[in-house]
Design an enzyme around this catalytic site. Structure first.
Site, PDB file in Angstrom:
ATOM      1  N   VAL A   1      -3.160   0.003   3.982  1.00 54.96           N
ATOM      2  CA  VAL A   1      -4.280   0.193   3.053  1.00 54.96           C
ATOM      3  C   VAL A   1      -5.478   0.710   3.858  1.00 54.96           C
ATOM      4  O   VAL A   1      -5.446   0.690   5.089  1.00 54.96           O
ATOM      5  CB  VAL A   1      -4.625  -1.132   2.324  1.00 54.96           C
TER       6      VAL A   1
ATOM      7  N   ARG B   1     -18.320  18.601  14.934  1.00 50.04           N
ATOM      8  CA  ARG B   1     -17.984  18.351  13.524  1.00 50.04           C
ATOM      9  C   ARG B   1     -19.234  18.003  12.729  1.00 50.04           C
ATOM     10  O   ARG B   1     -19.417  18.460  11.606  1.00 50.04           O
ATOM     11  CB  ARG B   1     -16.969  17.209  13.404  1.00 50.04           C
TER      12      ARG B   1
ATOM     13  N   HIS C   1      -6.313   8.492  21.081  1.00 51.58           N
ATOM     14  CA  HIS C   1      -5.467   9.589  20.591  1.00 51.58           C
ATOM     15  C   HIS C   1      -6.257  10.458  19.612  1.00 51.58           C
ATOM     16  O   HIS C   1      -6.270  11.688  19.721  1.00 51.58           O
ATOM     17  CB  HIS C   1      -4.217   9.015  19.908  1.00 51.58           C
ATOM     18  N   ASN C   2      -6.928   9.825  18.671  1.00 48.23           N
ATOM     19  CA  ASN C   2      -7.672  10.596  17.672  1.00 48.23           C
ATOM     20  C   ASN C   2      -8.843  11.342  18.302  1.00 48.23           C
ATOM     21  O   ASN C   2      -9.165  12.458  17.886  1.00 48.23           O
ATOM     22  CB  ASN C   2      -8.158   9.679  16.552  1.00 48.23           C
TER      23      ASN C   2
ATOM     24  N   GLY D   1       0.821  -1.219   0.000  1.00 48.25           N
ATOM     25  CA  GLY D   1       0.000   0.000   0.000  1.00 48.25           C
ATOM     26  C   GLY D   1       0.845   1.256   0.000  1.00 48.25           C
ATOM     27  O   GLY D   1       1.174   1.791   1.066  1.00 48.25           O
TER      28      GLY D   1
ATOM     29  N   LYS E   1      -4.741   4.236  19.764  1.00 47.40           N
ATOM     30  CA  LYS E   1      -4.716   5.194  18.638  1.00 47.40           C
ATOM     31  C   LYS E   1      -6.078   5.884  18.491  1.00 47.40           C
ATOM     32  O   LYS E   1      -6.154   7.081  18.194  1.00 47.40           O
ATOM     33  CB  LYS E   1      -4.336   4.471  17.338  1.00 47.40           C
TER      34      LYS E   1
ATOM     35  N   SER F   1       0.567   7.451  14.174  1.00 43.14           N
ATOM     36  CA  SER F   1       0.062   8.827  14.122  1.00 43.14           C
ATOM     37  C   SER F   1       1.160   9.799  13.726  1.00 43.14           C
ATOM     38  O   SER F   1       2.322   9.589  14.022  1.00 43.14           O
ATOM     39  CB  SER F   1      -0.495   9.259  15.479  1.00 43.14           C
ATOM     40  N   GLY F   2       0.739  10.861  13.069  1.00 41.21           N
ATOM     41  CA  GLY F   2       1.694  11.911  12.686  1.00 41.21           C
ATOM     42  C   GLY F   2       1.478  12.379  11.264  1.00 41.21           C
ATOM     43  O   GLY F   2       2.227  13.231  10.778  1.00 41.21           O
ATOM     44  N   GLY F   3       0.463  11.801  10.585  1.00 43.31           N
ATOM     45  CA  GLY F   3       0.207  12.196   9.214  1.00 43.31           C
ATOM     46  C   GLY F   3       1.378  11.810   8.321  1.00 43.31           C
ATOM     47  O   GLY F   3       2.232  11.002   8.702  1.00 43.31           O
TER      48      GLY F   3
ATOM     49  N   ARG G   1     -37.100   6.934  38.867  1.00 44.61           N
ATOM     50  CA  ARG G   1     -37.036   5.548  38.364  1.00 44.61           C
ATOM     51  C   ARG G   1     -37.858   4.612  39.250  1.00 44.61           C
ATOM     52  O   ARG G   1     -38.534   3.700  38.781  1.00 44.61           O
ATOM     53  CB  ARG G   1     -35.578   5.071  38.309  1.00 44.61           C
TER      54      ARG G   1
ATOM     55  N   GLU H   1      -7.426  14.264  19.810  1.00 49.10           N
ATOM     56  CA  GLU H   1      -7.076  15.173  18.693  1.00 49.10           C
ATOM     57  C   GLU H   1      -8.308  15.988  18.263  1.00 49.10           C
ATOM     58  O   GLU H   1      -8.234  17.209  18.112  1.00 49.10           O
ATOM     59  CB  GLU H   1      -6.554  14.306  17.541  1.00 49.10           C
TER      60      GLU H   1
HETATM   61  P1  NDP Z   1      -4.278   6.459   0.619  1.00 48.42           P
HETATM   62  O1  NDP Z   1      -5.671   6.559   0.085  1.00 48.42           O
HETATM   63  O2  NDP Z   1      -3.328   7.549   0.346  1.00 48.42           O
HETATM   64  O3  NDP Z   1      -3.627   5.096   0.063  1.00 48.42           O
HETATM   65  C1  NDP Z   1      -4.305   3.889   0.136  1.00 48.42           C
HETATM   66  C2  NDP Z   1      -3.389   2.784  -0.359  1.00 48.42           C
HETATM   67  O4  NDP Z   1      -4.068   1.565  -0.209  1.00 48.42           O
HETATM   68  C3  NDP Z   1      -3.016   2.902  -1.823  1.00 48.42           C
HETATM   69  O5  NDP Z   1      -1.725   2.377  -1.992  1.00 48.42           O
HETATM   70  C4  NDP Z   1      -4.052   2.026  -2.500  1.00 48.42           C
HETATM   71  O6  NDP Z   1      -3.587   1.438  -3.695  1.00 48.42           O
HETATM   72  C5  NDP Z   1      -4.220   0.950  -1.490  1.00 48.42           C
HETATM   73  N1  NDP Z   1      -5.536   0.351  -1.554  1.00 48.42           N
HETATM   74  C6  NDP Z   1      -6.726   0.990  -1.531  1.00 48.42           C
HETATM   75  N2  NDP Z   1      -7.730   0.087  -1.557  1.00 48.42           N
HETATM   76  C7  NDP Z   1      -7.137  -1.123  -1.583  1.00 48.42           C
HETATM   77  C8  NDP Z   1      -7.644  -2.430  -1.623  1.00 48.42           C
HETATM   78  N3  NDP Z   1      -8.946  -2.652  -1.635  1.00 48.42           N
HETATM   79  N4  NDP Z   1      -6.755  -3.447  -1.645  1.00 48.42           N
HETATM   80  C9  NDP Z   1      -5.430  -3.219  -1.641  1.00 48.42           C
HETATM   81  N5  NDP Z   1      -4.892  -1.991  -1.615  1.00 48.42           N
HETATM   82  C10 NDP Z   1      -5.742  -0.961  -1.579  1.00 48.42           C
HETATM   83  O7  NDP Z   1      -4.441   6.186   2.180  1.00 48.42           O
HETATM   84  P2  NDP Z   1      -3.484   6.632   3.378  1.00 48.42           P
HETATM   85  O8  NDP Z   1      -2.081   6.270   3.050  1.00 48.42           O
HETATM   86  O9  NDP Z   1      -3.808   8.018   3.794  1.00 48.42           O
HETATM   87  O10 NDP Z   1      -4.045   5.698   4.547  1.00 48.42           O
HETATM   88  C11 NDP Z   1      -3.670   4.336   4.694  1.00 48.42           C
HETATM   89  C12 NDP Z   1      -4.071   3.907   6.096  1.00 48.42           C
HETATM   90  O11 NDP Z   1      -3.378   4.716   7.048  1.00 48.42           O
HETATM   91  C13 NDP Z   1      -5.561   4.090   6.401  1.00 48.42           C
HETATM   92  O12 NDP Z   1      -6.001   3.089   7.272  1.00 48.42           O
HETATM   93  C14 NDP Z   1      -5.588   5.437   7.106  1.00 48.42           C
HETATM   94  O13 NDP Z   1      -6.726   5.604   7.916  1.00 48.42           O
HETATM   95  C15 NDP Z   1      -4.303   5.338   7.920  1.00 48.42           C
HETATM   96  N6  NDP Z   1      -3.757   6.610   8.376  1.00 48.42           N
HETATM   97  C16 NDP Z   1      -3.739   7.696   7.558  1.00 48.42           C
HETATM   98  C17 NDP Z   1      -3.212   8.899   8.028  1.00 48.42           C
HETATM   99  C18 NDP Z   1      -3.142  10.111   7.150  1.00 48.42           C
HETATM  100  O14 NDP Z   1      -2.798  11.180   7.681  1.00 48.42           O
HETATM  101  N7  NDP Z   1      -3.410  10.003   5.849  1.00 48.42           N
HETATM  102  C19 NDP Z   1      -2.676   9.025   9.403  1.00 48.42           C
HETATM  103  C20 NDP Z   1      -2.680   7.785  10.140  1.00 48.42           C
HETATM  104  C21 NDP Z   1      -3.221   6.635   9.643  1.00 48.42           C
HETATM  105  P3  NDP Z   1      -3.872   2.054  -5.155  1.00 48.42           P
HETATM  106  O15 NDP Z   1      -2.674   2.876  -5.493  1.00 48.42           O
HETATM  107  O16 NDP Z   1      -4.008   0.861  -6.029  1.00 48.42           O
HETATM  108  O17 NDP Z   1      -5.135   2.861  -5.071  1.00 48.42           O
END
Ligand code: NDP
Length: 468
Positions: free
Chosen positions: A76, A287, A185-186, A10, A182, A128-130, A443, A189
């Site tokens: 993912v 929100r 934490h969120n 991913g 986590k 965490s940390g984006g 009650r 946040e």
């Molecule tokens: P993105 O949408 O940027 O990336 C998702 C990745 O997963 C891509 O590589 C995508 O591949 C792949 N993917 C999507 N669907 C599937 C699937 N069905 N099967 C296999 N691979 C798949 O997501 P993020 O990187 O932002 O987030 C990833 C995880 O990290 C999530 O759980 C998110 O909640 C968590 N997270 C995110 C944070 C953030 O700040 N963004 C912070 C902390 C945690 P493809 O290129 O083929 O689409």
């Protein structure tokens, strides 16, 4: 082949950044992405780190590229993609090979996956940390089997943020404990962000401050007890310029906040645990209400204008700062209280001082206050944070300011759901004789539910309500 230390699936925002971080720390990593062109672009843009990265085009290739016993991180989207990915990967792995779900899984899914793994190595870790944290040092909260964690902790320690030489990566407990921590934490946040937004509202609508002036106030607060990543970026957000209008960017952003649902999970879980986290719940509700823009515009037209300017000198900047400090302590008190409740409910023995330590750097809620919290919790992990002398002092010194701010805002129509919830929590907590005796009377009146008498502590008492 078979010489990579770890694999990652991913290569989205987080996965790509994490893979680069792992490579940057000297570990050879094999990567695979559902869309192969993404893998190719990732490798070609990795620059000097490219030598440490092995791109693969099939899961079989990925598995073959990693030294056994293998460890593979999934990054993912949470939910079905994680289950699908585990189902596709597991048959290709040996019994010692480890799958690590590093996405934002709901901890109940992680609990289930740990059981479904039937003893095969599986960890659920909260990161965490984006994007920037993932690339240069996130906070990492691990859950699963301790011995399994120890297998990869050298890598996780190396890539995690560093606070005074200590890695912000920690083992939280069995099964979904890492993802649970986590989630809390969120939730914190959400609450921290909401309270800052509420104070921004007072500064903007109550005091007529410009975005630039607000930026300076936040920047100055970032030098004091409120020093934190969220205050720092709030100042930067307020200072940002919009090229199109030649004015503050903040002033052209629609006032409807997005969310991915982790705050909501925390609020729902708190209800299951009967853990009071009203500041976090208020932030989730806020929100949701922010999205109701049409209804809010209609109600403002029907009921009169919203926030009114405060009178001259009604509140000082220092009073606002003190109120925010108070709200923040109350919010963390509630968050840690929820962790204690979960620890009891799930038998996890969650390490409170360790959690505060892990949150000191790398994560979104990092702040100087967390160092003091970890010290207070280390002194006595079983004590509610509000009773720790350091934080009891802060609350004693700041709750008057919180009261002043909440009351003044209320009189001027400025909504403060989270700060107001914090004040109500504080007042409820310090009321030894509450009002639930009335609820018990009600009650028993309608349902014969019984009550306990104060004078003899005997339970299952009933009133002669017909005498009334
Ligand atoms: P993105 O949408 O940027 O990336 C998702 C990745 O997963 C891509 O590589 C995508 O591949 C792949 N993917 C999507 N669907 C599937 C699937 N069905 N099967 C296999 N691979 C798949 O997501 P993020 O990187 O932002 O987030 C990833 C995880 O990290 C999530 O759980 C998110 O909640 C968590 N997270 C995110 C944070 C953030 O700040 N963004 C912070 C902390 C945690 P493809 O290129 O083929 O689409």
């Amino acid at each position: 082949m078979s010489d990579c230390e770890i694999g990652l699936i991913g290569l989205g925002t987080m996965g790509a950044a994490l893979a680069l971080n792992i490579a940057d720390n000297g570990f050879d990593i094999a990567v695979w992405n559902r869309t192969t062109s993404v893998t190719e672009t990732f490798k070609s843009e990795a620059g000097a780190l490219s030598d440490k990265i092995t791109p693969t085009t099939t899961l079989e290739e990925l598995v073959a590229a990693i030294k056994p016993p293998r460890a593979i991180i999934l990054m993912v989207p949470a939910g079905q993609p994680v289950d699908d990915q585990i189902a596709a990967l597991r048959p290709l792995l040996g019994d010692d090979d480890l799958i690590i779900d590093a996405g934002n899984a709901n901890f109940r899914d992680t609990n289930r996956r740990a059981i479904d793994a039937k003893g095969l190595p599986f960890l659920g870790i909260g990161v965490s940390g984006g994007e920037e944290g993932a690339r240069f040092g996130p906070a990492i909260m691990g859950g699963g089997d301790r011995a399994t964690w120890d297998r990869v902790s050298h890598i996780l320690d190396a890539i995690a943020a560093d606070f005074n030489g200590e890695p912000c990566a920690g083992f939280m407990g069995a099964e979904g404990a890492g993802h649970f921590v986590k989630a809390v934490h969120n939730g914190i946040e959400y609450a921290d962000m909401q309270m800052i937004a509420e104070v921004y509202g007072i500064l903007r609508d109550g005091m007529g401050k410009s975005a630039g002036e607000i930026a300076e106030i936040f920047a100055s607060w970032n030098e004091g007890p409120l020093q934190s990543y969220l205050i720092e970026i709030s100042g930067k957000v307020a200072a940002s310029h919009d090229v199109a209008t030649d004015g503050p960017l903040l002033d052209v952003i629609v006032d409807a906040a997005g969310q991915k649902g982790t705050g909501r999970w925390t609020a729902i879980e708190a209800q299951h645990l009967a853990a009071p986290i009203p500041v976090i719940e208020a932030a989730v509700v806020a929100r949701n209400m922010s999205a109701r823009r049409d209804e809010r515009a209609k109600a403002e037209a029907l009921f009169g204008t919203g926030p009114q300017p405060l009178g001259d000198g009604a509140l000082s900047i220092e009073t606002l700062e003190q109120a925010l400090i108070c709200g923040k302590v109350l919010c963390y008190t509630q968050g840690f209280g929820m962790i204690v409740a979960a620890s009891k409910e799930f038998g996890w023995d969650l390490p409170l001082p360790e959690i505060a330590k892990v949150w000191r750097a790398g994560c979104i809620i990092r702040s100087s206050m967390l160092d003091d919290m970890s010290a207070s919790l280390a002194e006595n992990p079983d004590r509610d944070l509000m009773f720790a002398p350091f934080f009891a002092d802060i609350l004693s010194n700041t709750h008057g300011s919180l009261r002043n701010v909440v009351a003044t805002a209320a009189m001027n129509g400025i909504p403060l759901p989270a700060l107001g919830a914090g004040l109500a929590y504080f007042d409820t907590m310090r009321t030894a004789r509450g009002t639930a005796n009335m609820i018990q009377g009600q009650r028993d009146f309608f349902g014969l539910h019984g009550f306990v008498r104060l004078d003899d502590n005997s339970s299952d008492q009933h009133g002669p309500w017909a005498n009334a």
